[in-house]
Write an enzyme that holds these catalytic residues in place. Sequence first.
Site, mmCIF file in Angstrom:
data_model
loop_
_atom_site.group_PDB
_atom_site.id
_atom_site.type_symbol
_atom_site.label_atom_id
_atom_site.label_comp_id
_atom_site.label_asym_id
_atom_site.label_seq_id
_atom_site.Cartn_x
_atom_site.Cartn_y
_atom_site.Cartn_z
ATOM 1 N N CYS A 198 -46.533 -51.074 24.972
ATOM 2 C CA CYS A 198 -45.293 -51.731 24.971
ATOM 3 C C CYS A 198 -45.264 -53.473 24.659
ATOM 4 O O CYS A 198 -45.630 -53.609 23.658
ATOM 5 C CB CYS A 198 -44.260 -50.973 24.260
ATOM 6 S SG CYS A 198 -44.381 -49.231 24.045
ATOM 7 N N ASN A 224 -39.181 -35.908 14.386
ATOM 8 C CA ASN A 224 -37.787 -34.906 14.610
ATOM 9 C C ASN A 224 -37.158 -36.576 14.719
ATOM 10 O O ASN A 224 -37.566 -36.812 15.802
ATOM 11 C CB ASN A 224 -37.727 -34.352 15.637
ATOM 12 C CG ASN A 224 -36.512 -33.587 14.816
ATOM 13 O OD1 ASN A 224 -35.924 -32.786 13.509
ATOM 14 N ND2 ASN A 224 -35.228 -33.421 15.639
ATOM 15 N N GLU A 225 -35.847 -36.720 13.984
ATOM 16 C CA GLU A 225 -34.695 -37.749 14.677
ATOM 17 C C GLU A 225 -36.057 -38.716 15.420
ATOM 18 O O GLU A 225 -34.900 -39.071 16.636
ATOM 19 C CB GLU A 225 -33.860 -36.638 15.843
ATOM 20 C CG GLU A 225 -33.079 -36.382 14.553
ATOM 21 C CD GLU A 225 -31.898 -35.383 15.705
ATOM 22 O OE1 GLU A 225 -32.113 -35.202 16.852
ATOM 23 O OE2 GLU A 225 -30.647 -35.364 14.190
ATOM 24 N N ARG A 270 -38.312 -34.334 24.798
ATOM 25 C CA ARG A 270 -39.293 -34.012 23.224
ATOM 26 C C ARG A 270 -38.257 -35.695 22.770
ATOM 27 O O ARG A 270 -37.929 -36.736 23.520
ATOM 28 C CB ARG A 270 -38.194 -32.987 22.523
ATOM 29 C CG ARG A 270 -36.294 -33.895 22.004
ATOM 30 C CD ARG A 270 -36.182 -32.205 21.128
ATOM 31 N NE ARG A 270 -35.088 -33.014 21.167
ATOM 32 C CZ ARG A 270 -34.083 -32.493 20.260
ATOM 33 N NH1 ARG A 270 -34.517 -31.325 19.427
ATOM 34 N NH2 ARG A 270 -32.711 -32.539 20.033
ATOM 35 N N LYS A 289 -28.492 -22.646 23.745
ATOM 36 C CA LYS A 289 -28.654 -21.249 23.771
ATOM 37 C C LYS A 289 -26.801 -21.192 23.219
ATOM 38 O O LYS A 289 -26.541 -19.903 22.029
ATOM 39 C CB LYS A 289 -28.720 -20.456 24.830
ATOM 40 C CG LYS A 289 -28.044 -21.041 26.179
ATOM 41 C CD LYS A 289 -27.888 -19.685 27.631
ATOM 42 C CE LYS A 289 -27.791 -20.731 28.765
ATOM 43 N NZ LYS A 289 -28.264 -21.667 29.345
ATOM 44 N N CYS A 305 -39.640 -47.883 24.212
ATOM 45 C CA CYS A 305 -39.885 -47.584 25.736
ATOM 46 C C CYS A 305 -40.662 -48.995 26.189
ATOM 47 O O CYS A 305 -40.336 -49.998 24.989
ATOM 48 C CB CYS A 305 -41.541 -47.195 25.289
ATOM 49 S SG CYS A 305 -42.642 -46.997 26.557
ATOM 50 N N GLU A 323 -29.729 -31.806 8.358
ATOM 51 C CA GLU A 323 -28.909 -30.471 9.583
ATOM 52 C C GLU A 323 -27.919 -30.459 9.788
ATOM 53 O O GLU A 323 -26.653 -31.772 9.436
ATOM 54 C CB GLU A 323 -29.873 -31.209 10.927
ATOM 55 C CG GLU A 323 -31.407 -30.798 11.225
ATOM 56 C CD GLU A 323 -31.854 -30.714 12.248
ATOM 57 O OE1 GLU A 323 -30.415 -30.909 13.245
ATOM 58 O OE2 GLU A 323 -32.641 -31.646 12.786
ATOM 59 N N CYS A 369 -44.842 -42.540 23.818
ATOM 60 C CA CYS A 369 -44.547 -43.836 23.503
ATOM 61 C C CYS A 369 -45.119 -44.524 22.061
ATOM 62 O O CYS A 369 -46.184 -44.219 21.688
ATOM 63 C CB CYS A 369 -45.457 -44.839 24.721
ATOM 64 S SG CYS A 369 -46.149 -46.281 24.196
ATOM 65 N N TRP A 405 -23.504 -29.563 22.170
ATOM 66 C CA TRP A 405 -23.918 -31.526 23.223
ATOM 67 C C TRP A 405 -23.638 -31.903 23.084
ATOM 68 O O TRP A 405 -22.895 -32.442 24.254
ATOM 69 C CB TRP A 405 -25.773 -31.732 22.719
ATOM 70 C CG TRP A 405 -25.044 -31.480 21.183
ATOM 71 C CD1 TRP A 405 -26.194 -30.649 20.146
ATOM 72 C CD2 TRP A 405 -24.752 -32.763 20.439
ATOM 73 N NE1 TRP A 405 -26.271 -31.370 18.770
ATOM 74 C CE2 TRP A 405 -25.412 -32.316 19.446
ATOM 75 C CE3 TRP A 405 -24.557 -33.425 21.086
ATOM 76 C CZ2 TRP A 405 -25.201 -33.866 18.224
ATOM 77 C CZ3 TRP A 405 -23.688 -34.879 20.354
ATOM 78 C CH2 TRP A 405 -24.464 -34.120 18.818
ATOM 79 N N HIS A 458 -25.068 -23.610 20.798
ATOM 80 C CA HIS A 458 -25.472 -24.416 19.405
ATOM 81 C C HIS A 458 -25.137 -23.014 18.540
ATOM 82 O O HIS A 458 -26.158 -22.178 18.762
ATOM 83 C CB HIS A 458 -26.636 -25.236 19.401
ATOM 84 C CG HIS A 458 -26.945 -25.807 18.201
ATOM 85 N ND1 HIS A 458 -26.440 -25.623 16.746
ATOM 86 C CD2 HIS A 458 -26.517 -27.501 18.764
ATOM 87 C CE1 HIS A 458 -26.326 -26.807 16.280
ATOM 88 N NE2 HIS A 458 -26.372 -27.619 17.176
#
Length: 678
Positions: free
Chosen positions: A159, A148-149, A110, A356, A154, A307, A114, A315, A358
């Site tokens: 690029c 998200n975040e 995720r 799972k 790249c 969050e 690019c 993690w 977290h």
Amino acid sequence: MALKTLPLLFGGDYNPEQWPEATWEGDLIKLRQAHINSLTLNVFSWALLQPNEATYDFSLLDKIMALAAKYQMKVVLATATGAIPAWVIEKYPDVARTDIDGRHARQGMRHNACPSSPNFQSLAQDLVSRLAARYHDHPALVCWHISNEYGGQCYCDNCASAFRTWLRGHYPDLAAVNAAWNSNFWGHTFHDWSEILPPMHLTDMIDAGSDKPVLAGAALDYRRFQSDALLANFKLEKAAIRAVDATTPITTNLMSTQKDLDYFQWAKEMDIVSWDNYPSFDTPASETAMKHDLMAGLRQAPFMLMEQTPSQQNWQPYCALKKPGEMRMLSYQAVAHGANTVQFFQMKQSQNGIEKFHGAVISHAEATGTHETRVFREVQALGAELASLPADLLASRNRAKVAVLFDWPSFWGVEYATGPSRQMDYVKQVHLYYQMCYDAGLDVAMIGKETPFDGFAAVIAPVMYTTSEALSAKIASYVQGGGTFVTTYMSGIVDDHDNVYLGGYPGSLQEVLGLWNEEFDALPPETTVNVALGADQSCSASFLCDVTHPTTAKVLATYDDAQLFYTGAPAICQNDLGRGHALYVGTQLDAAGLRFLLTKIAAAAGLDLTAAEPFAGVEVTHRYSRQATYTFAINTTAKACAVANPAPTGLDLLSGATQPATLNLPAFGVVILKTPRA
Ligand code: GLA
Ligand code: ZN
């Protein structure tokens, strides 16, 4: 049209698409019992919304939105572009990124589109336009959450070519690029735009485990370009929403001191800043405080705590549980520093997949309804408390006399430099000076180079490596006008293109600081030297030592160590200029040295250091509204402790009572004292 204001959201990421539909309603009933009033939905659902290029299917999301509305949940609706469907990459490989080693990714993971892929841009725009058209007037919608975040880099051919276009927009011609980057160095001279490639391991980035570019000017521009390119993706999605929705606030979740994006540029495009707070079990409270203040400082405004985990982060190397009371404490710490929402990742713990283990509000144990858990009860209790807080608190603002400056180009530049020390860690350096103020009980604002300095009695700019002449002029006029400016080693070294200022460091800051530096000495790890602080105190110093020559500055501290050939040279200087003062710190001082430095800053800036209790585990922070001052006293430790009541006439919002002259705070205890303004 004015944007809608957000109520106090208490909730967070909910991923019902991971669960059988039959369980959803039960989840929402359970979440309402915990006073959850908001859900962040659709963060990673693109593959479900669009199973192939020709087909869109919003039926599942329609149901989820309807259910959210049924349970009075306010929805933070994500645009789902943070994870790319497999078919997109299979059909349009250019949507995947190329990494610094030149490996072009396949589908998976995720946060890895690019930013320069035309296919990604058009697919994302199309999806978001449809989402916006469909849900912009949904009764549950309160906020848009783009992607998200954002982050990462790249190095693909799209690029590379977009980088050249970016350069053409920032330089008059190729000769100007060559000049700015000093590209005659090691024969890098470019004769055609097409010769310019992204700095990567295959090209110009030396990989000694540290990614040091040969031409730092080029690497800095590449970072600016990548930050801008991702920001352009954000703006594209934002425009797609704004085409149909003029009033719902739009955000994306930031990550405080991450390195890739220049958040001061990003914040200009965001209606409200939001961020994800994941302190590790050993993160000092001052570091979390600094990160909140940085997020508040981006727009000088309250932000969303988008969050945090109700308990463990899987993690991180160790899934340490937040101890009883710790999640509540961290939530109030966020609010104290300007958060107007308390949100979690996530509502329901995944049964499979990388997250799972977290933490979640509804954990594995809780999921069948047979057991109730400590974490759930703590969330529930916090939810009840937050719901009782006065609306006026959300209208209040943080205010500080001292500002600490954070600057992404300096972060990039000083860590790209080969030398003077492998120990250079920009965030750690900024934190050192933030902590110096925090430990003394001061409220601190985190600011950028573009933030007006005028409202602050003191501005501290640690390791402000990249300094333009215009910034030096801004600093000089701030000092002339009565401000106290403080800076350190490795500041004012280079211009915006990483060209060292000639004629002594720190370039155009020499005059305001009243000194010049001849050279800097890096001390090997574990090496300390003695510094004499005035006549009768001393401290130790480490890391770097500048060899400074004062011109108009007076000397406040000197190296006092026979092992240094420059012993006797100044370690701290102060220049009085106009109505203000400029202080220079040439070496990394220990705690005693920093305390000495702070007394000098306070004397220059007229700060009263006796007004606040020094930090002994209890953080005292203020928010101010038209009606009241809110004083937060937060025991950030697992040990009960007693401190002088910082607002003895205030009424504690959480207990409803005034508090004694000595506050006895249990482990992770919090009081919020409301004092009406005279
Ligand atoms: C990030 C992401 C979330 C989730 C959490 C886990 O903040 O935005 O999707 O992965 O990390 O801590
Ligand atoms: Zn690319």
